[in-house]
Design a protein around this motif. Structure first.
Motif, PDB file in Angstrom:
ATOM      1  N   ILE A 161      47.352  52.808  34.855  1.00 13.67           N
ATOM      2  CA  ILE A 161      46.855  53.058  33.507  1.00 13.67           C
ATOM      3  C   ILE A 161      48.301  53.025  32.598  1.00 13.67           C
ATOM      4  O   ILE A 161      48.292  52.464  31.525  1.00 13.67           O
ATOM      5  CB  ILE A 161      46.320  54.205  33.350  1.00 13.67           C
ATOM      6  N   LEU A 162      49.371  53.875  33.025  1.00 18.25           N
ATOM      7  CA  LEU A 162      50.678  53.770  32.387  1.00 18.25           C
ATOM      8  C   LEU A 162      51.201  52.585  32.286  1.00 18.25           C
ATOM      9  O   LEU A 162      51.732  51.851  31.207  1.00 18.25           O
ATOM     10  CB  LEU A 162      51.324  54.703  32.982  1.00 18.25           C
ATOM     11  N   SER A 163      50.861  51.677  33.225  1.00 12.64           N
ATOM     12  CA  SER A 163      51.424  50.260  33.357  1.00 12.64           C
ATOM     13  C   SER A 163      50.748  49.215  32.222  1.00 12.64           C
ATOM     14  O   SER A 163      51.198  48.663  31.648  1.00 12.64           O
ATOM     15  CB  SER A 163      51.172  49.576  34.738  1.00 12.64           C
ATOM     16  N   ARG A 164      49.554  49.542  32.193  1.00 10.97           N
ATOM     17  CA  ARG A 164      48.632  48.664  31.031  1.00 10.97           C
ATOM     18  C   ARG A 164      49.023  49.106  29.803  1.00 10.97           C
ATOM     19  O   ARG A 164      49.168  48.395  28.812  1.00 10.97           O
ATOM     20  CB  ARG A 164      47.236  48.925  31.278  1.00 10.97           C
ATOM     21  N   ILE A 165      49.531  50.550  29.381  1.00  6.48           N
ATOM     22  CA  ILE A 165      49.815  50.957  28.340  1.00  6.48           C
ATOM     23  C   ILE A 165      51.146  50.511  27.727  1.00  6.48           C
ATOM     24  O   ILE A 165      51.470  50.042  26.721  1.00  6.48           O
ATOM     25  CB  ILE A 165      49.571  52.598  28.125  1.00  6.48           C
ATOM     26  N   PHE A 166      52.149  50.794  28.608  1.00  5.23           N
ATOM     27  CA  PHE A 166      53.741  50.436  28.114  1.00  5.23           C
ATOM     28  C   PHE A 166      54.067  49.067  28.608  1.00  5.23           C
ATOM     29  O   PHE A 166      54.764  48.450  27.763  1.00  5.23           O
ATOM     30  CB  PHE A 166      54.472  51.724  28.968  1.00  5.23           C
ATOM     31  N   LYS A 167      53.365  48.476  29.486  1.00  2.00           N
ATOM     32  CA  LYS A 167      53.862  47.119  29.782  1.00  2.00           C
ATOM     33  C   LYS A 167      53.119  46.195  29.155  1.00  2.00           C
ATOM     34  O   LYS A 167      53.677  45.239  28.733  1.00  2.00           O
ATOM     35  CB  LYS A 167      53.871  46.954  31.314  1.00  2.00           C
ATOM     36  N   TYR A 168      51.935  46.271  29.360  1.00  2.00           N
ATOM     37  CA  TYR A 168      50.729  45.283  28.701  1.00  2.00           C
ATOM     38  C   TYR A 168      50.321  45.665  27.300  1.00  2.00           C
ATOM     39  O   TYR A 168      49.594  45.077  26.630  1.00  2.00           O
ATOM     40  CB  TYR A 168      49.718  45.033  29.613  1.00  2.00           C
ATOM     41  N   LYS A 169      50.997  46.871  26.733  1.00  2.68           N
ATOM     42  CA  LYS A 169      50.624  47.359  25.468  1.00  2.68           C
ATOM     43  C   LYS A 169      48.914  47.274  25.296  1.00  2.68           C
ATOM     44  O   LYS A 169      48.580  46.572  24.060  1.00  2.68           O
ATOM     45  CB  LYS A 169      51.324  46.704  24.468  1.00  2.68           C
ATOM     46  N   SER A 170      48.263  47.755  26.241  1.00  4.37           N
ATOM     47  CA  SER A 170      46.793  47.539  26.067  1.00  4.37           C
ATOM     48  C   SER A 170      45.865  48.799  26.285  1.00  4.37           C
ATOM     49  O   SER A 170      45.726  49.237  27.589  1.00  4.37           O
ATOM     50  CB  SER A 170      46.153  46.193  26.831  1.00  4.37           C
ATOM     51  N   GLY A 171      45.348  49.492  25.226  1.00  2.90           N
ATOM     52  CA  GLY A 171      44.491  50.630  25.642  1.00  2.90           C
ATOM     53  C   GLY A 171      43.363  50.162  26.223  1.00  2.90           C
ATOM     54  O   GLY A 171      42.888  51.024  26.865  1.00  2.90           O
ATOM     55  N   LYS A 172      42.957  49.132  25.752  1.00  3.46           N
ATOM     56  CA  LYS A 172      41.535  48.719  26.478  1.00  3.46           C
ATOM     57  C   LYS A 172      41.536  48.366  27.887  1.00  3.46           C
ATOM     58  O   LYS A 172      40.697  48.701  28.553  1.00  3.46           O
ATOM     59  CB  LYS A 172      41.062  47.350  25.757  1.00  3.46           C
ATOM     60  N   LEU A 173      42.770  47.902  28.388  1.00  2.00           N
ATOM     61  CA  LEU A 173      42.614  47.692  29.734  1.00  2.00           C
ATOM     62  C   LEU A 173      43.009  48.937  30.281  1.00  2.00           C
ATOM     63  O   LEU A 173      42.335  49.268  31.655  1.00  2.00           O
ATOM     64  CB  LEU A 173      44.102  46.606  30.210  1.00  2.00           C
ATOM     65  N   ALA A 174      43.624  49.822  29.931  1.00  5.83           N
ATOM     66  CA  ALA A 174      43.867  51.345  30.426  1.00  5.83           C
ATOM     67  C   ALA A 174      42.478  51.868  30.624  1.00  5.83           C
ATOM     68  O   ALA A 174      42.173  52.684  31.622  1.00  5.83           O
ATOM     69  CB  ALA A 174      44.666  52.222  29.460  1.00  5.83           C
ATOM     70  N   PHE A 175      41.661  51.969  29.513  1.00  4.68           N
ATOM     71  CA  PHE A 175      40.354  52.528  29.330  1.00  4.68           C
ATOM     72  C   PHE A 175      39.648  51.949  30.571  1.00  4.68           C
ATOM     73  O   PHE A 175      38.901  52.711  31.036  1.00  4.68           O
ATOM     74  CB  PHE A 175      39.829  52.311  28.064  1.00  4.68           C
ATOM     75  N   ALA A 176      39.570  50.613  30.733  1.00  6.38           N
ATOM     76  CA  ALA A 176      38.699  49.961  31.577  1.00  6.38           C
ATOM     77  C   ALA A 176      39.015  50.574  32.988  1.00  6.38           C
ATOM     78  O   ALA A 176      38.041  50.614  34.062  1.00  6.38           O
ATOM     79  CB  ALA A 176      38.773  48.453  31.679  1.00  6.38           C
ATOM     80  N   ILE A 177      40.285  50.574  33.241  1.00  2.00           N
ATOM     81  CA  ILE A 177      40.737  51.170  34.808  1.00  2.00           C
ATOM     82  C   ILE A 177      40.215  52.642  34.710  1.00  2.00           C
ATOM     83  O   ILE A 177      39.687  52.974  35.682  1.00  2.00           O
ATOM     84  CB  ILE A 177      42.148  51.270  34.872  1.00  2.00           C
ATOM     85  N   LEU A 178      40.371  53.184  33.709  1.00  2.00           N
ATOM     86  CA  LEU A 178      39.843  54.815  33.773  1.00  2.00           C
ATOM     87  C   LEU A 178      38.431  54.741  33.941  1.00  2.00           C
ATOM     88  O   LEU A 178      38.011  55.815  34.909  1.00  2.00           O
ATOM     89  CB  LEU A 178      40.487  55.637  32.595  1.00  2.00           C
ATOM     90  N   LYS A 179      37.603  53.999  33.278  1.00  2.00           N
ATOM     91  CA  LYS A 179      36.041  54.070  33.609  1.00  2.00           C
ATOM     92  C   LYS A 179      35.678  53.590  34.881  1.00  2.00           C
ATOM     93  O   LYS A 179      34.785  54.075  35.415  1.00  2.00           O
ATOM     94  CB  LYS A 179      35.709  52.965  32.443  1.00  2.00           C
ATOM     95  N   GLY A 180      36.417  52.650  35.171  1.00  2.00           N
ATOM     96  CA  GLY A 180      36.208  52.341  36.845  1.00  2.00           C
ATOM     97  C   GLY A 180      36.312  53.305  37.787  1.00  2.00           C
ATOM     98  O   GLY A 180      35.422  53.402  38.701  1.00  2.00           O
ATOM     99  N   TYR A 181      37.376  54.382  37.809  1.00  2.00           N
ATOM    100  CA  TYR A 181      37.691  55.141  38.554  1.00  2.00           C
ATOM    101  C   TYR A 181      36.578  56.063  38.342  1.00  2.00           C
ATOM    102  O   TYR A 181      36.088  56.672  39.412  1.00  2.00           O
ATOM    103  CB  TYR A 181      39.123  55.674  38.284  1.00  2.00           C
ATOM    104  N   ILE A 182      36.358  56.533  37.222  1.00  3.66           N
ATOM    105  CA  ILE A 182      35.168  57.689  36.908  1.00  3.66           C
ATOM    106  C   ILE A 182      33.760  57.032  37.540  1.00  3.66           C
ATOM    107  O   ILE A 182      33.366  58.115  38.216  1.00  3.66           O
ATOM    108  CB  ILE A 182      35.262  57.926  35.359  1.00  3.66           C
ATOM    109  N   ASP A 183      33.530  55.925  37.297  1.00  2.22           N
ATOM    110  CA  ASP A 183      32.334  55.600  37.696  1.00  2.22           C
ATOM    111  C   ASP A 183      32.278  55.445  39.201  1.00  2.22           C
ATOM    112  O   ASP A 183      31.117  55.576  39.766  1.00  2.22           O
ATOM    113  CB  ASP A 183      31.853  54.260  37.005  1.00  2.22           C
ATOM    114  N   ALA A 184      33.252  55.092  39.939  1.00  2.00           N
ATOM    115  CA  ALA A 184      33.542  54.844  41.247  1.00  2.00           C
ATOM    116  C   ALA A 184      33.008  56.414  42.165  1.00  2.00           C
ATOM    117  O   ALA A 184      32.489  56.521  42.722  1.00  2.00           O
ATOM    118  CB  ALA A 184      34.656  54.389  41.739  1.00  2.00           C
TER     119      ALA A 184
END
Length: 333
Positions: A292-315
């Motif tokens: 998540i931190l990588s997607r925020i700081f490296k890719y500058k994408s909150g959407k990608l970060a949220f998708a990962i978090l959502k994936g983990y929560i649903d799993a």
């Protein structure tokens, strides 16, 4: 002409979605096999690019599905096979899905229907691979050794496509060393414990034990899991011979749908392999935070970060309703 035993009946299972021209090349390759297939199960995941209209135009199907279907629609047609200059009619079971169920849902439908029709072997593939003429013949050479056989694939330029991982008991992925085929000229196959739906040849005896692919995974990791489950009951092998041509390379760019599915499905796979434990949950949580931190700081994408978090929560919640997937697909449209 190759004479087959009744116990060798092979049905190709092809899953397609919005790749009508590539699909035709795949189907043409199947009909030119030097070791003839006995049938095709074609699962059309509610394509909207004119796939079934093109199939009708080219004579693969003789009828279009009704409009507004709310469940899968299946119809069997017959098409000429020119394998070994043998002009035979083989059945093509066309299934038009009422919605896009992803690769997982498509292979679930194809495996279930092919298994229930009594075919002995199912040859599973996406629409973006083209079977080479000797593909099935090369795979069947190993049918006395394994009941789950995977081909090597070549790229359009003829070079080997570097594929796959082996999964350790603690859930780590180790890349398959494809160079072993080059270094050891006498080595014609290697044993693996994962799978790929780009040419997997699997026997009904294994399917009877492991069931059908998990449709709710939608895509990403579904074939890995299926191969791992198969390895519990047969020697799963990967052969040196090229059997298919791979037309589309994996995309290097990241998107929210793939990120969500990758992190949700990977956790499920690890849970199956290592057992559901609090330690796994904790370790995976820190892995997710890092990404998540990588997607925020490296890719500058909150959407990608949220998708990962959502994936983990649903799993962790064991939520495979795919409501988030449907939301992302509707946004994409």
């Amino acid at each position: 002409m190759i004479l087959k035993k009744n116990s060798e009946a092979v049905c190709a299972v092809v899953v397609t979605y919005n790749r009508k021209n590539l699909l035709l090349e795949c189907l043409e390759g199947l009909l030119k096999q030097t070791y003839p297939i006995d049938a095709i199960y074609l699962i059309d995941n509610a394509s909207i690019d004119g796939t079934q209209e093109l199939l009708f135009e080219k004579g693969y199907i003789k009828e279009l599905s009704p409009e507004g279907i709310n469940q899968p629609w299946e119809k069997t047609f017959y098409i000429h096979s020119t394998s070994n200059n043998l002009f035979a009619h083989i059945p093509i079971h066309y299934v038009r899905m009422h919605e896009n169920t992803g690769g997982s849902g498509g292979f679930y439908e194809g495996c279930k229907r092919g298994y229930e029709r009594g075919y002995n072997w199912l040859w599973l593939m996406d629409d973006d691979v083209e079977p080479l003429p000797d593909g099935l013949k090369n795979l069947f050479f190993y049918s006395n050794l394994s009941k789950c056989i995977h081909p090597s694939r070549c790229l359009p330029d003829g070079k080997r496509f570097q594929w796959g991982d082996i999964i350790t008991k603690d859930g780590k992925s180790i890349p398959i060393d494809n160079n072993r085929f080059l270094e050891d000229k006498g080595k014609t196959y290697m044993e693996i414990n994962t799978g790929c739906f780009e040419g997997m040849l699997i026997h009904k005896d294994v399917i009877a034990k492991i069931g059908f692919p998990m449709k709710d995974l939608f895509m990403v990791g579904d074939d890995t899991l299926y191969g791992w489950l198969a390895s519990r009951h047969t020697k799963v092998i990967y052969i040196k011979d090229y059997c298919l041509k791979k037309k589309i390379l994996p995309k290097k760019t990241k998107n929210t749908l793939t990120e969500y599915l990758l992190f949700r499905n990977r956790y499920y796979l690890l849970k199956i392999i290592t057992g559901n434990s609090n330690l796994l949950k904790l370790k995976y949580f820190f892995h997710v935070i890092n990404k998540i931190l990588s997607r925020i700081f490296k890719y500058k994408s909150g959407k990608l970060a949220f998708a990962i978090l959502k994936g983990y929560i649903d799993a962790v919640k064991n939520d495979f309703s795919n409501n988030y997937v449907k939301k992302l697909l509707s946004i994409k449209k």
